[in-house]
Scaffold this active site. Sequence first.
Site, PDB file in Angstrom:
ATOM      1  N   GLY A   1       2.956 -11.075   0.759  1.00  0.00           N
ATOM      2  CA  GLY A   1       3.823 -12.256   0.845  1.00  0.00           C
ATOM      3  C   GLY A   1       4.674 -12.358  -0.417  1.00  0.00           C
ATOM      4  O   GLY A   1       5.815 -12.830  -0.389  1.00  0.00           O
ATOM      5  N   ASN A   2       4.116 -11.878  -1.530  1.00  0.00           N
ATOM      6  CA  ASN A   2       4.834 -11.920  -2.802  1.00  0.00           C
ATOM      7  C   ASN A   2       5.954 -10.891  -2.877  1.00  0.00           C
ATOM      8  O   ASN A   2       6.865 -11.031  -3.685  1.00  0.00           O
ATOM      9  CB  ASN A   2       3.867 -11.719  -3.964  1.00  0.00           C
ATOM     10  CG  ASN A   2       3.005 -12.954  -4.162  1.00  0.00           C
ATOM     11  OD1 ASN A   2       3.522 -14.038  -4.365  1.00  0.00           O
ATOM     12  ND2 ASN A   2       1.703 -12.795  -4.058  1.00  0.00           N
TER      13      ASN A   2
ATOM     14  N   LYS B   1      -8.225 -18.401  -1.426  1.00  0.00           N
ATOM     15  CA  LYS B   1      -6.923 -17.822  -1.068  1.00  0.00           C
ATOM     16  C   LYS B   1      -5.792 -18.645  -1.690  1.00  0.00           C
ATOM     17  O   LYS B   1      -5.656 -19.833  -1.416  1.00  0.00           O
ATOM     18  CB  LYS B   1      -6.815 -17.823   0.461  1.00  0.00           C
ATOM     19  CG  LYS B   1      -5.480 -17.409   1.011  1.00  0.00           C
ATOM     20  CD  LYS B   1      -5.383 -15.906   1.161  1.00  0.00           C
ATOM     21  CE  LYS B   1      -4.014 -15.472   1.645  1.00  0.00           C
ATOM     22  NZ  LYS B   1      -3.149 -14.991   0.583  1.00  0.00           N
TER      23      LYS B   1
ATOM     24  N   LYS C   1      -4.708 -11.483   4.513  1.00  0.00           N
ATOM     25  CA  LYS C   1      -3.962 -10.505   5.306  1.00  0.00           C
ATOM     26  C   LYS C   1      -4.433  -9.072   5.046  1.00  0.00           C
ATOM     27  O   LYS C   1      -4.334  -8.213   5.918  1.00  0.00           O
ATOM     28  CB  LYS C   1      -2.464 -10.638   5.084  1.00  0.00           C
ATOM     29  CG  LYS C   1      -1.963 -10.203   3.714  1.00  0.00           C
ATOM     30  CD  LYS C   1      -1.270  -8.885   3.751  1.00  0.00           C
ATOM     31  CE  LYS C   1      -0.773  -8.394   2.421  1.00  0.00           C
ATOM     32  NZ  LYS C   1      -1.290  -8.883   1.161  1.00  0.00           N
TER      33      LYS C   1
ATOM     34  N   LYS D   1      -7.485  -6.505  -1.650  1.00  0.00           N
ATOM     35  CA  LYS D   1      -6.794  -5.236  -1.359  1.00  0.00           C
ATOM     36  C   LYS D   1      -7.752  -4.054  -1.542  1.00  0.00           C
ATOM     37  O   LYS D   1      -7.809  -3.159  -0.702  1.00  0.00           O
ATOM     38  CB  LYS D   1      -5.582  -5.044  -2.280  1.00  0.00           C
ATOM     39  CG  LYS D   1      -4.497  -6.064  -2.033  1.00  0.00           C
ATOM     40  CD  LYS D   1      -3.288  -5.767  -2.901  1.00  0.00           C
ATOM     41  CE  LYS D   1      -2.483  -7.025  -3.137  1.00  0.00           C
ATOM     42  NZ  LYS D   1      -2.202  -7.800  -1.931  1.00  0.00           N
TER      43      LYS D   1
HETATM   44  P1  ADP Z   1       0.341  -9.944  -2.322  1.00  0.00           P
HETATM   45  O1  ADP Z   1       1.308 -10.989  -1.899  1.00  0.00           O
HETATM   46  O2  ADP Z   1       0.964  -8.583  -2.363  1.00  0.00           O
HETATM   47  O3  ADP Z   1      -0.953  -9.969  -1.573  1.00  0.00           O
HETATM   48  P2  ADP Z   1      -1.220 -10.754  -4.652  1.00  0.00           P
HETATM   49  O4  ADP Z   1      -0.719 -11.673  -5.697  1.00  0.00           O
HETATM   50  O5  ADP Z   1      -2.265 -11.257  -3.747  1.00  0.00           O
HETATM   51  O6  ADP Z   1       0.074 -10.245  -3.872  1.00  0.00           O
HETATM   52  O7  ADP Z   1      -1.771  -9.415  -5.341  1.00  0.00           O
HETATM   53  C1  ADP Z   1      -0.969  -8.651  -6.217  1.00  0.00           C
HETATM   54  C2  ADP Z   1      -1.196  -9.091  -7.631  1.00  0.00           C
HETATM   55  O8  ADP Z   1      -2.516  -8.763  -8.048  1.00  0.00           O
HETATM   56  C3  ADP Z   1      -0.342  -8.396  -8.674  1.00  0.00           C
HETATM   57  O9  ADP Z   1       0.921  -9.007  -8.803  1.00  0.00           O
HETATM   58  C4  ADP Z   1      -1.176  -8.506  -9.955  1.00  0.00           C
HETATM   59  O10 ADP Z   1      -0.681  -9.536 -10.781  1.00  0.00           O
HETATM   60  C5  ADP Z   1      -2.547  -8.902  -9.463  1.00  0.00           C
HETATM   61  N1  ADP Z   1      -3.666  -8.110  -9.973  1.00  0.00           N
HETATM   62  C6  ADP Z   1      -4.883  -8.631 -10.259  1.00  0.00           C
HETATM   63  N2  ADP Z   1      -5.731  -7.683 -10.661  1.00  0.00           N
HETATM   64  C7  ADP Z   1      -5.053  -6.515 -10.629  1.00  0.00           C
HETATM   65  C8  ADP Z   1      -5.425  -5.152 -10.944  1.00  0.00           C
HETATM   66  N3  ADP Z   1      -6.676  -4.836 -11.317  1.00  0.00           N
HETATM   67  N4  ADP Z   1      -4.490  -4.192 -10.810  1.00  0.00           N
HETATM   68  C9  ADP Z   1      -3.238  -4.512 -10.393  1.00  0.00           C
HETATM   69  N5  ADP Z   1      -2.829  -5.782 -10.082  1.00  0.00           N
HETATM   70  C10 ADP Z   1      -3.731  -6.774 -10.197  1.00  0.00           C
HETATM   71 MG    MG Z   2      -2.443 -11.458  -1.674  1.00  0.00          MG
END
Ligand code: ADP
Ligand code: MG
Length: 307
Positions: free
Chosen positions: A9-10, A122, A207, A265
């Site tokens: 979503g980001n 979430k 998601k 993820k």
């Molecule tokens: P999305 O909308 O893609 O699900 P999220 O904000 O849920 O985005 O997840 C991506 C974010 O996770 C990145 O922008 C980063 O700031 C964060 N993040 C947290 N821990 C980690 C990590 N170990 N490695 C990489 N990114 C990380």
């Molecule tokens: Mg996310």
Amino acid sequence: MRIVVALGGNALLHRGERPDAAVQQANIERVATALAALVHEHEVVITHGNGPQIGLLAVESTADPALTGPYPLHLLGAQTEGMIGSLLACALHNALPGRRIAALVTHTLVRADDPAFARPTKFVGQMYSRKLAESLARRHRWHIAEDGTGWRRVVASPAPERIVETDTIQELLNSGSLVICAGGGGVPVTADGDTGALAGVEAVVDKDLTAALLAEDLKADFLLILTDVPCVYTGYGTPRQQPVLDVTPAELRRGHFADGSMGPKTEAAARFVEHTAGLAAIGALDAAYEIVHGRAGTLVRPDLVGG
Ligand code: ADP
Ligand code: MG
């Protein structure tokens, strides 16, 4: 290859960006360009997040003086699936003239007794200062948590048990359609134990976990999780931060990744690879094609036999 792509979503509405329709419209063009390159070579199923978008609708609904209370999250989730699905469908239609494209509002079964209802994780909506987040939390009875450099609302995120429309998605794929589905993790519903009747619940399904389930059900070869960082890092945000280029599910599970962002993820990628012996990868939207070809991102591959 059959690839299930999970778009963040980001990636559609970047952190700190004004959530205007025009901004999402512009971002979606970039998404379509990145995905079109994959669609030319592979069978692609697209799913997407909705954290920033559902948070925006929730704030609007909370502020609407015509309402006695805000709309429930499952209905706001359905609105975001329609909105993002339409943006993606039109942008892909323009990038891939002549392709059949279907955006499907999809429902995800969750358990009414999932412990996640008691522990919101979430993130939805925009980033606030701690002080403002605390005052909003008091006023609207929100739960809040720290997300990197700021504070955001958090909502319950029960585990996806089953995607209601899996057979329909499969039929659309079989007929050659490019399918956009299970957006925002799918609209969360519970099924009545006796009648099977569906009812929406106050939650947002993750998601990434829904994408893993979808990829498994569709017997996909590859789960591609696209976000706004180039790869997974160990020691993220510390001076010891190191990129993870190639990893097994067992190795990923030994790491500690943030709840509500990288945690789901890595869990989704690990689950898909463990359950199917397919491949998964996590990386940046613009590098989608490079990631699938092993030249970018974090690749998650099966443990060697006995390893
Ligand atoms: P999305 O909308 O893609 O699900 P999220 O904000 O849920 O985005 O997840 C991506 C974010 O996770 C990145 O922008 C980063 O700031 C964060 N993040 C947290 N821990 C980690 C990590 N170990 N490695 C990489 N990114 C990380
Ligand atoms: Mg996310």
